[in-house]
Design a protein around this motif. Structure first.
Motif, PDB file in Angstrom:
ATOM      1  N   GLN A 134       0.819  -1.214   0.000  1.00 53.34           N
ATOM      2  CA  GLN A 134       0.000   0.000   0.000  1.00 53.34           C
ATOM      3  C   GLN A 134       0.851   1.263   0.000  1.00 53.34           C
ATOM      4  O   GLN A 134       0.534   2.231  -0.691  1.00 53.34           O
ATOM      5  N   SER A 135       1.900   1.273   0.769  1.00 53.53           N
ATOM      6  CA  SER A 135       2.704   2.488   0.886  1.00 53.53           C
ATOM      7  C   SER A 135       3.851   2.532  -0.120  1.00 53.53           C
ATOM      8  O   SER A 135       4.541   3.532  -0.217  1.00 53.53           O
ATOM      9  N   GLY A 136       4.034   1.477  -0.884  1.00 54.94           N
ATOM     10  CA  GLY A 136       5.116   1.430  -1.869  1.00 54.94           C
ATOM     11  C   GLY A 136       4.576   1.420  -3.277  1.00 54.94           C
ATOM     12  O   GLY A 136       3.926   2.368  -3.727  1.00 54.94           O
ATOM     13  N   ILE A 137       4.820   0.330  -3.968  1.00 53.18           N
ATOM     14  CA  ILE A 137       4.440   0.216  -5.381  1.00 53.18           C
ATOM     15  C   ILE A 137       2.924   0.305  -5.577  1.00 53.18           C
ATOM     16  O   ILE A 137       2.456   0.810  -6.596  1.00 53.18           O
ATOM     17  N   GLY A 138       2.149  -0.147  -4.610  1.00 52.92           N
ATOM     18  CA  GLY A 138       0.692  -0.093  -4.721  1.00 52.92           C
ATOM     19  C   GLY A 138       0.181   1.332  -4.876  1.00 52.92           C
ATOM     20  O   GLY A 138      -0.716   1.601  -5.675  1.00 52.92           O
ATOM     21  N   GLU A 139       0.764   2.248  -4.127  1.00 49.93           N
ATOM     22  CA  GLU A 139       0.363   3.652  -4.217  1.00 49.93           C
ATOM     23  C   GLU A 139       0.693   4.219  -5.602  1.00 49.93           C
ATOM     24  O   GLU A 139      -0.103   4.928  -6.208  1.00 49.93           O
ATOM     25  N   LYS A 140       1.867   3.878  -6.124  1.00 45.04           N
ATOM     26  CA  LYS A 140       2.267   4.344  -7.457  1.00 45.04           C
ATOM     27  C   LYS A 140       1.362   3.759  -8.537  1.00 45.04           C
ATOM     28  O   LYS A 140       0.936   4.460  -9.460  1.00 45.04           O
ATOM     29  N   LEU A 141       1.051   2.471  -8.431  1.00 47.45           N
ATOM     30  CA  LEU A 141       0.163   1.832  -9.400  1.00 47.45           C
ATOM     31  C   LEU A 141      -1.233   2.448  -9.361  1.00 47.45           C
ATOM     32  O   LEU A 141      -1.860   2.666 -10.396  1.00 47.45           O
ATOM     33  N   HIS A 142      -1.705   2.723  -8.149  1.00 48.36           N
ATOM     34  CA  HIS A 142      -3.026   3.336  -8.004  1.00 48.36           C
ATOM     35  C   HIS A 142      -3.070   4.706  -8.691  1.00 48.36           C
ATOM     36  O   HIS A 142      -4.049   5.036  -9.372  1.00 48.36           O
TER      37      HIS A 142
END
Length: 86
Positions: A20-28
């Motif tokens: 959530q705080s790493g790649i997930g945030e960027k993908l979102h």
């Protein structure tokens, strides 16, 4: 939670928070950008990947709904049922 012990659950939570705080945030953020210019950000990808890119018979192999009573007449093939299926 019902399927994991306490240690497994904590590890899963750590993985989710890291995402959530790493790649997930960027993908979102990338999906939000894509959504600004599309009616549906997933539609084009879904149609291409799930149906058009697959080079196998789709009725039996790309049916994500799974078995259901209204699909019973599809398999095994029966004589003279093409019109019914259509």
């Amino acid at each position: 939670k019902p399927f994991a012990n306490e240690e497994e659950y904590k590890k899963t939570e750590e993985i989710v928070h890291k995402f959530q705080s790493g790649i997930g945030e960027k993908l979102h953020q990338k999906l939000l950008e894509r959504a600004k210019g599309k009616r549906n950000w997933l539609e084009e990808w879904w149609l291409n990947v799930a149906y058009l890119d697959v080079r196998i018979p789709s009725q039996l192999n790309v049916n994500f709904a799974g078995p259901a009573p209204h699909f019973e007449h599809y398999w095994p093939p029966k004589e003279g049922t093409q019109l019914e299926r259509g």
